[in-house]
Design an enzyme around this catalytic site. Structure first.
Site, PDB file in Angstrom:
ATOM      1  N   LYS A  87       0.741  -1.008  -0.073  1.00  0.00           N
ATOM      2  CA  LYS A  87       0.052  -0.165  -0.100  1.00  0.00           C
ATOM      3  C   LYS A  87       0.860   1.221   0.065  1.00  0.00           C
ATOM      4  CE  LYS A  87      -4.118  -1.759   0.336  1.00  0.00           C
ATOM      5  NZ  LYS A  87      -5.045  -1.370  -0.906  1.00  0.00           N
ATOM      6  N   GLU A 110      -9.788   6.232   3.015  1.00  0.00           N
ATOM      7  CA  GLU A 110     -10.653   5.158   3.585  1.00  0.00           C
ATOM      8  C   GLU A 110      -9.415   3.868   3.789  1.00  0.00           C
ATOM      9  OE1 GLU A 110      -9.977   5.305   0.362  1.00  0.00           O
ATOM     10  OE2 GLU A 110      -9.596   3.144  -0.201  1.00  0.00           O
ATOM     11  N   SER A 377       1.585  -9.764  -0.335  1.00  0.00           N
ATOM     12  CA  SER A 377       1.239  -8.220  -0.466  1.00  0.00           C
ATOM     13  C   SER A 377       1.430  -7.509   0.951  1.00  0.00           C
ATOM     14  CB  SER A 377      -0.064  -7.898  -0.768  1.00  0.00           C
ATOM     15  OG  SER A 377      -1.240  -8.925  -0.322  1.00  0.00           O
TER      16      SER A 377
END
Lengths: 397, 257
Positions: A87, A110, A377
């Site tokens: 991210k 968010e 991830s």
């Protein structure tokens, strides 16, 4: 393939209140400028290297491979990126875009699992702008540690108690905030979803995953992998890995959605297995909806995959058959979570554990020469407490 | 069946008579459709020129808390777009109606099916809060075919180029969002408001102002810049919290305009 602006085949588009359209036009322009701006790209790349710690390793999971007795499994170690997940690539890119190109002084985002919230709060701290994060109350409960991390990083976490109190409701609230404060605020969408240009913008910042992977596998194995596996919530880590290989026809790709408690149970977030086309939160894609067009509640053990729709590019890649989409259930993901921890000493995020679960299913069916790359991830530290709760370990509740 | 394009017709008539349009909003099915039938009668009696009727949606991202909660109440009584259209076919009130619905219920209904059913139900116009003018072509084509007005929203942030496109796509009237933000926030008129609204007017279609108007004096103030006023959250709130006083509030808004 030629697409209509902002579309992937028939999917995508811009379905938002008019109030946001000038902001989306501004963002599209800023994105275009940033790509051509040498200084911007140099700063971004140097931060990826010195701050995020890229390139992340491509690690040969020897013991997992031997245990499964089939194809060779490599893990793309996005879990080793700063803040613990892929991210950060996108959050940093957008924070930089906010400050350098758009000259705004506030970002909002968010978050579901909290990883994107932490990444955005980190980006805001780094470039020196203020940051508010919208998070569903249900997710706040599941991811208490990440809430504290965001606070430490100077961000305010705003609880969302409308609707299902998860990611989709946090997006609604973030969009409402943006509608009201659009003049000084940029909305850092965390995945390849929402109105154009977000799906393209987020992909651009995540492509680094695939670019590195290609270079690394060529240097380790001298050839391209046979199979790529990644989990798909909104779909940013998977697009980040896949996009570099789309034109390499020999490379198969699998996206793994959250099967929750099984498709028949209705408690899942497998949009391709159980959804239909719909217009939701800014774009046309696959959506879990009822026949009246209302959005259905979703379920997954992993907050980051617990979402009613999926990035429009995935819908397109699925339609043309370039990527195959499947799902892993909560139980399969939890087993993968434990297996990888024990065999490799790597605790994966529950999201990434869905991708590992698919590798566990497929690897034994493949020859020992075949090469599988699993996108790991994120790391699982944030999930340890929730897994303990599920397993009924009293002292950690 | 009604004549079609009733919203444009209503606005044209009011303009000719030198009058302003009063457009109250309620959520269909809040808390159920029987109550909606009563409220429509009250709005009509209080002198509404046009009534805007909301369709509940699980994720109303352009609405504030008051209308979100109204949508939740309506969904609780299983109110759907299909049932609302059926209800309108049966109740047949004479005040022209504008249906305000998010796109997904319409998309799932089927575009042409929706416009056809809306015409049969006597709907005069539609507002889709998440339909941008860029994506609107197929919607406008069906609307035209079934003689339904398409009302688009203009925001204070809309650039001149966008304003032009939006006004051209609108029939009936243009819905001017008077504050930057979601419905039901505190009224605060932008200082560039007057210039911007002049720009919108210069493209030659009637303008009604909505979002954030809750008191008769606010309605009175904004109506001098427009051809009509839309009041939503304040009326939804009054019906929910203080139903006995709702008529008086609506009447006083009507009289202020």
């Amino acid at each position: 393939m030629a697409h209509k602006r902002g579309y992937f085949g028939e999917y995508g588009g811009q379905f938002v209140p008019e109030t946001l359209m000038p902001a989306l036009e501004e963002l599209e322009k800023a994105f275009f400028l940033a790509k051509k701006d040498k200084n911007f790209m140099l700063e971004f790349e140097s931060l990826l290297k010195d701050y995020v710690g890229r390139p992340t390793p491509l690690y040969f999971a020897k013991r997992l491979t031997e245990y499964l007795g089939g194809g060779k499994i490599y893990l793309k170690r996005e879990d080793l990126a700063h803040t613990g997940a892929h991210k950060i690539n996108n959050a940093l890119g957008q924070a930089l875009l906010t400050k350098r190109i758009m000259k705004k002084d506030r970002i909002i985002a968010e978050t579901g699992a909290g990883q994107h919230g932490v990444a955005t709060a980190t980006g805001a701290a780094l470039v020196g702008i203020s940051c508010d994060i919208y998070m569903g109350e249900e997710d706040i409960r599941r991811q208490a540690l990440n809430v504290f991390r965001m606070n430490l990083l100077g961000a305010k976490v705003i609880p969302v108690n409308t609707g299902s109190k998860t990611l989709k409701d946090a997006i609604n609230e973030a969009l409402r905030d943006w509608t009201t404060n659009v003049k000084n605020t940029h909305y850092v969408m965390g995945t390849v979803f929402g109105p154009h240009p977000y799906p393209s913008l987020v992909r651009f910042f995540q492509q680094i995953i695939g670019k590195e992977t290609k270079k690394q596998i060529l240097s380790k194995e001298g050839r391209l992998p046979d199979l790529l596996i990644a989990c798909v919530g909104g779909g940013s880590n998977s697009i980040g890995l896949f996009s570099e290989f789309i034109n390499d026809k020999s490379v198969q790709m699998i996206g793994v959605e959250a099967g929750g408690k099984g498709i028949e149970s209705g408690l899942h977030a497998a949009r391709f297995a159980g959804g239909a086309k719909g217009i939701f939160q800014g774009c046309l894609s696959y959506v879990l909806e009822n026949e009246d067009g209302n959005i259905l509640p979703t379920h997954s053990v992993s907050a980051g995959l617990d979402y009613a729709s999926v990035g429009p590019e995935h819908a397109f890649l699925r339609d043309i058959g370039r990527v195959k989409y499947t799902y892993a259930t909560d139980d399969e993901a939890l087993q993968a979570f434990e297996l990888l921890s024990r065999l490799e000493g790597i605790i994966p995020a529950l999201e990434s554990a869905h991708a590992v679960a698919e590798a566990i299913k497929l690897a034994p069916t493949l020859s020992k020469e075949s090469i599988i790359v699993v996108n790991l991830s994120g790391r699982g530290d944030k999930d340890v407490q929730e897994v303990a709760r599920i397993k009924g370990i009293e002292s950690l509740k | 069946m009604k004549r079609g394009f009733q919203i444009k017709e209503t606005l044209d008539k009011l303009l000719k008579e030198g009058k302003k349009a009063f457009i109250p909003y309620i959520m269909a099915g809040d808390p159920n459709l029987e109550e909606t039938a009563k409220r429509l009668q009250i709005l009509q009696k209080a002198g509404a020129d046009i009534i805007e009727l909301g369709v509940p949606f699980t994720d109303p991202l352009a609405d504030g808390p008051t209308i979100q909660r109204a949508a939740e109440r309506a969904l609780k009584s299983s109110t759907t777009l299909r049932k609302i259209l059926q209800f309108l076919r049966e109740c047949r009130i004479s005040t022209p109606l504008v249906l305000m619905t998010y796109l997904n219920p319409v998309y799932c209904f089927g575009l042409e099916n929706f416009f056809k059913a809306a015409q049969e139900a006597g709907v005069g116009g539609v507002i889709f809060p998440d339909l941008t003018v860029e994506e609107s072509k197929p919607y406008r084509e069906y609307a035209k075919k079934y003689k339904i007005d398409t009302i688009f929203l203009v925001a204070p942030t809309s650039t001149p180029l966008r304003v032009k496109k939006i006004v051209q796509a609108s029939t009936g009237f243009v819905y001017y969002v008077s504050i930057t933000g979601i419905t039901g926030s505190h009224l605060r008129l932008d200082k560039d408001f007057k210039n911007h609204i002049k720009l919108v007017k210069s493209f030659g279609k009637p303008i009604c102002i909505g979002f954030g108007i809750s008191k008769p004096e606010e309605a009175k103030y904004v109506v001098q810049y427009s051809d009509g006023v839309i009041v939503g959250s304040a009326i939804v709130k009054a019906f929910h919290e203080n139903p006995h006083n709702a008529y008086n509030l609506i009447k006083s808004l009507r009289e202020a305009i």
